[in-house]
Motif scaffolding. Structure first.
Motif, PDB file in Angstrom:
ATOM      1  N   LYS A   1       0.818  -1.201   0.000  1.00 31.54           N
ATOM      2  CA  LYS A   1       0.000   0.000   0.000  1.00 31.54           C
ATOM      3  C   LYS A   1       0.859   1.262   0.000  1.00 31.54           C
ATOM      4  O   LYS A   1       0.555   2.236  -0.690  1.00 31.54           O
ATOM      5  CB  LYS A   1      -0.892  -0.035   1.245  1.00 31.54           C
ATOM      6  N   ARG A   2       1.934   1.255   0.721  1.00 34.25           N
ATOM      7  CA  ARG A   2       2.807   2.430   0.813  1.00 34.25           C
ATOM      8  C   ARG A   2       3.498   2.710  -0.520  1.00 34.25           C
ATOM      9  O   ARG A   2       3.659   3.866  -0.926  1.00 34.25           O
ATOM     10  CB  ARG A   2       3.830   2.207   1.912  1.00 34.25           C
TER      11      ARG A   2
ATOM     12  N   ARG B   1       0.932   4.308  -2.882  1.00 33.47           N
ATOM     13  CA  ARG B   1       0.681   5.692  -2.496  1.00 33.47           C
ATOM     14  C   ARG B   1       1.832   6.596  -2.918  1.00 33.47           C
ATOM     15  O   ARG B   1       1.624   7.717  -3.388  1.00 33.47           O
ATOM     16  CB  ARG B   1       0.461   5.804  -0.991  1.00 33.47           C
ATOM     17  N   SER B   2       3.044   6.126  -2.748  1.00 34.02           N
ATOM     18  CA  SER B   2       4.213   6.919  -3.143  1.00 34.02           C
ATOM     19  C   SER B   2       4.229   7.136  -4.652  1.00 34.02           C
ATOM     20  O   SER B   2       4.535   8.238  -5.127  1.00 34.02           O
ATOM     21  CB  SER B   2       5.503   6.215  -2.723  1.00 34.02           C
TER      22      SER B   2
END
Length: 145
Positions: free
Chosen positions: A3-4, A7-8
């Protein structure tokens, strides 16, 4: 992918799009050169005139329009013999009137009759209708005994 990471990546796309948009909208538009203008005029078969020539053309045009009397517009009035027989529906003769250029739209005339409750008051008979009559005049004609 985590998920990170997603998002990045999305944030990177947002930042780069913002930078490109800011650069696009803050940069001055390109200057047109005489060559570009002449090419555009030639491509669109246009002619460039000076301000003095333009003013002279306007003054001669306004003089010509003052000297000529205004033309009167001629309106064509169509006359149609409408025959309504017993059992005819408003849709039927509304289409006839539209085809004869008496009314603009059969649907709007039919809606007019329905909204005013005149559809059931229509009398059979032969009527002379003209294109300069409005919906009210036509409906009065075909509903009167």
């Amino acid at each position: 992918m985590r998920k990170r990471t997603i998002r990045s990546f999305a944030f990177g796309l947002l930042v780069s799009t913002s930078i490109i948009g800011a650069a696009y909208y803050t940069s001055p538009p390109p200057e047109s050169t005489d060559v570009d203008v002449k090419a555009y005029l030639q491509q669109h078969e246009l002619v460039a005139v000076t301000k003095d020539e333009y003013d002279k053309l306007l003054s001669t045009q306004s003089k010509a329009s003052v000297e000529q009397p205004p033309k009167q517009s001629v309106q064509t009035v169509y006359v149609y013999r409408l025959v309504i027989e017993k059992g005819d529906t408003p849709e039927t003769f509304a289409k006839e009137l539209e085809a004869a250029h008496i009314i603009d739209s059969a649907r709007s005339f039919n809606d007019y009759l329905q909204k005013r409750g005149l559809a059931h008051l229509i009398r059979p008979g032969a009527y002379n209708v003209r294109s300069d009559m409005d919906y009210a005049a036509i409906s009065r004609l075909i509903t009167s005994p």
